[in-house]
Design a protein around this motif. Structure first.
Motif, mmCIF file in Angstrom:
data_model
loop_
_atom_site.group_PDB
_atom_site.id
_atom_site.type_symbol
_atom_site.label_atom_id
_atom_site.label_comp_id
_atom_site.label_asym_id
_atom_site.label_seq_id
_atom_site.Cartn_x
_atom_site.Cartn_y
_atom_site.Cartn_z
ATOM 1 N N PRO A 108 0.916 -1.041 -0.138
ATOM 2 C CA PRO A 108 0.032 -0.017 0.076
ATOM 3 C C PRO A 108 0.687 1.095 -0.102
ATOM 4 N N ALA A 109 0.473 2.306 -0.690
ATOM 5 C CA ALA A 109 1.067 3.543 -0.782
ATOM 6 C C ALA A 109 1.260 4.024 0.806
ATOM 7 N N ILE A 110 2.406 4.353 1.099
ATOM 8 C CA ILE A 110 3.060 5.168 2.221
ATOM 9 C C ILE A 110 3.738 6.091 1.700
ATOM 10 N N PRO A 111 3.223 7.192 2.411
ATOM 11 C CA PRO A 111 3.936 8.633 1.742
ATOM 12 C C PRO A 111 5.317 8.595 2.250
ATOM 13 N N ASN A 112 6.098 9.393 1.169
ATOM 14 C CA ASN A 112 7.435 9.593 1.367
ATOM 15 C C ASN A 112 7.677 10.979 2.105
ATOM 16 N N THR A 113 6.774 11.690 2.419
ATOM 17 C CA THR A 113 7.053 12.956 3.054
ATOM 18 C C THR A 113 6.569 13.121 4.438
ATOM 19 N N THR A 114 6.748 14.120 4.866
ATOM 20 C CA THR A 114 6.129 14.376 6.449
ATOM 21 C C THR A 114 4.580 14.413 6.223
ATOM 22 N N VAL A 115 3.862 13.648 7.152
ATOM 23 C CA VAL A 115 2.704 13.792 7.152
ATOM 24 C C VAL A 115 2.074 14.386 8.676
ATOM 25 N N THR A 116 1.203 15.313 8.463
ATOM 26 C CA THR A 116 0.490 15.700 10.020
ATOM 27 C C THR A 116 -0.296 14.730 10.414
ATOM 28 N N ARG A 117 -0.079 14.257 11.488
ATOM 29 C CA ARG A 117 -1.045 13.337 12.518
ATOM 30 C C ARG A 117 -1.899 13.733 13.559
ATOM 31 N N ASN A 118 -2.866 13.249 13.854
ATOM 32 C CA ASN A 118 -3.594 13.557 14.939
ATOM 33 C C ASN A 118 -3.160 12.737 16.123
ATOM 34 N N VAL A 119 -2.676 13.538 17.205
ATOM 35 C CA VAL A 119 -2.022 12.782 18.344
ATOM 36 C C VAL A 119 -3.373 11.836 18.796
ATOM 37 N N ASN A 120 -4.366 12.163 18.752
ATOM 38 C CA ASN A 120 -5.447 11.301 19.448
ATOM 39 C C ASN A 120 -5.523 10.014 18.550
ATOM 40 N N LEU A 151 12.596 5.107 -1.120
ATOM 41 C CA LEU A 151 11.743 4.341 -0.346
ATOM 42 C C LEU A 151 11.242 5.072 1.004
ATOM 43 N N PRO A 152 10.041 4.937 1.511
ATOM 44 C CA PRO A 152 9.364 5.641 2.887
ATOM 45 C C PRO A 152 10.415 5.501 3.826
ATOM 46 N N LYS A 153 10.463 6.247 4.662
ATOM 47 C CA LYS A 153 11.407 6.486 5.960
ATOM 48 C C LYS A 153 10.770 5.282 6.503
ATOM 49 N N PRO A 154 11.649 4.619 7.348
ATOM 50 C CA PRO A 154 11.405 3.555 8.703
ATOM 51 C C PRO A 154 10.086 4.042 9.638
ATOM 52 N N SER A 155 10.282 5.368 9.840
ATOM 53 C CA SER A 155 9.217 5.778 10.923
ATOM 54 C C SER A 155 7.739 5.844 10.165
ATOM 55 N N LEU A 156 7.817 6.400 9.045
ATOM 56 C CA LEU A 156 6.673 6.536 8.218
ATOM 57 C C LEU A 156 5.834 5.235 8.055
ATOM 58 N N ILE A 157 6.908 4.049 7.934
ATOM 59 C CA ILE A 157 5.955 2.392 7.820
ATOM 60 C C ILE A 157 5.825 2.340 9.147
ATOM 61 N N ALA A 158 6.480 2.536 10.217
ATOM 62 C CA ALA A 158 6.068 2.094 11.380
ATOM 63 C C ALA A 158 4.651 2.691 11.828
ATOM 64 N N ILE A 159 4.702 3.940 11.703
ATOM 65 C CA ILE A 159 3.416 4.438 12.090
ATOM 66 C C ILE A 159 2.271 4.117 11.224
ATOM 67 N N ASP A 160 2.468 3.848 9.982
ATOM 68 C CA ASP A 160 1.473 3.209 9.258
ATOM 69 C C ASP A 160 1.006 1.796 9.602
ATOM 70 N N GLU A 161 1.984 1.178 9.819
ATOM 71 C CA GLU A 161 1.663 -0.361 10.433
ATOM 72 C C GLU A 161 0.869 -0.275 11.922
ATOM 73 N N PHE A 162 1.379 0.589 12.708
ATOM 74 C CA PHE A 162 0.638 0.768 13.920
ATOM 75 C C PHE A 162 -0.867 1.391 13.878
ATOM 76 N N LEU A 163 -0.997 2.275 12.887
ATOM 77 C CA LEU A 163 -2.318 2.805 12.700
ATOM 78 C C LEU A 163 -3.366 1.701 12.224
ATOM 79 N N ASN A 164 -2.730 0.660 11.342
ATOM 80 C CA ASN A 164 -3.648 -0.189 10.612
ATOM 81 C C ASN A 164 -3.390 -1.725 11.453
ATOM 82 N N ASP A 165 -2.875 -1.497 12.594
ATOM 83 C CA ASP A 165 -3.101 -2.901 13.541
ATOM 84 C C ASP A 165 -2.126 -3.998 12.781
ATOM 85 N N LYS A 166 -0.895 -3.607 12.294
ATOM 86 C CA LYS A 166 -0.015 -4.522 11.670
ATOM 87 C C LYS A 166 1.265 -4.913 12.769
#
Length: 108
Positions: A6-18, A82-97
């Motif tokens: 799935p497409a993970i952004p390569n740039t900074t993404v503003t996230r809602n802390v909640n 490639l997307p940065k490891p932190s962006l991949i990790a956030i995506d995995e966390f938010l998608n219960d992976k």
């Protein structure tokens, strides 16, 4: 070298802390989980990159070969895109992976 991920952004993404603290109830615990996963991903990518670049390593240190090895350059550019490891990790966390547990909470 295309993958069907799935497409993970390569740039900074503003996230809602909640969004980050909903799963654990604690933003700091969520960030620790994400950072540990990002370190795992980073280490895996680093090992994979070094393994691929090692195939082109030569015992001769010829200056011409260093600058003209296009395969190494292309592999390096691929990993830079490639997307940065932190962006991949956030995506995995938010998608219960990511599987995680807190032994301190389990003892209570």
């Amino acid at each position: 070298m295309s993958t069907n991920k799935p497409a993970i952004p390569n740039t900074t993404v503003t996230r809602n802390v909640n969004d980050l603290d909903q799963k654990t109830g604690n933003i700091y615990e969520s960030l620790v989980i994400i950072s540990k996963r990002a370190n795992q991903i980073s280490n895996n990518m680093k090992e994979e990159l070094h393994g691929k670049l090692a195939e082109f390593a030569s015992s001769n240190d010829n200056l011409e070969e260093i600058f003209e090895n296009r395969e190494q350059i292309e592999i390096s550019k691929h990993y830079e895109r490639l997307p940065k490891p932190s962006l991949i990790a956030i995506d995995e966390f938010l998608n219960d992976k990511i599987y995680y547990r807190n032994p301190a909470k389990e003892q209570q």
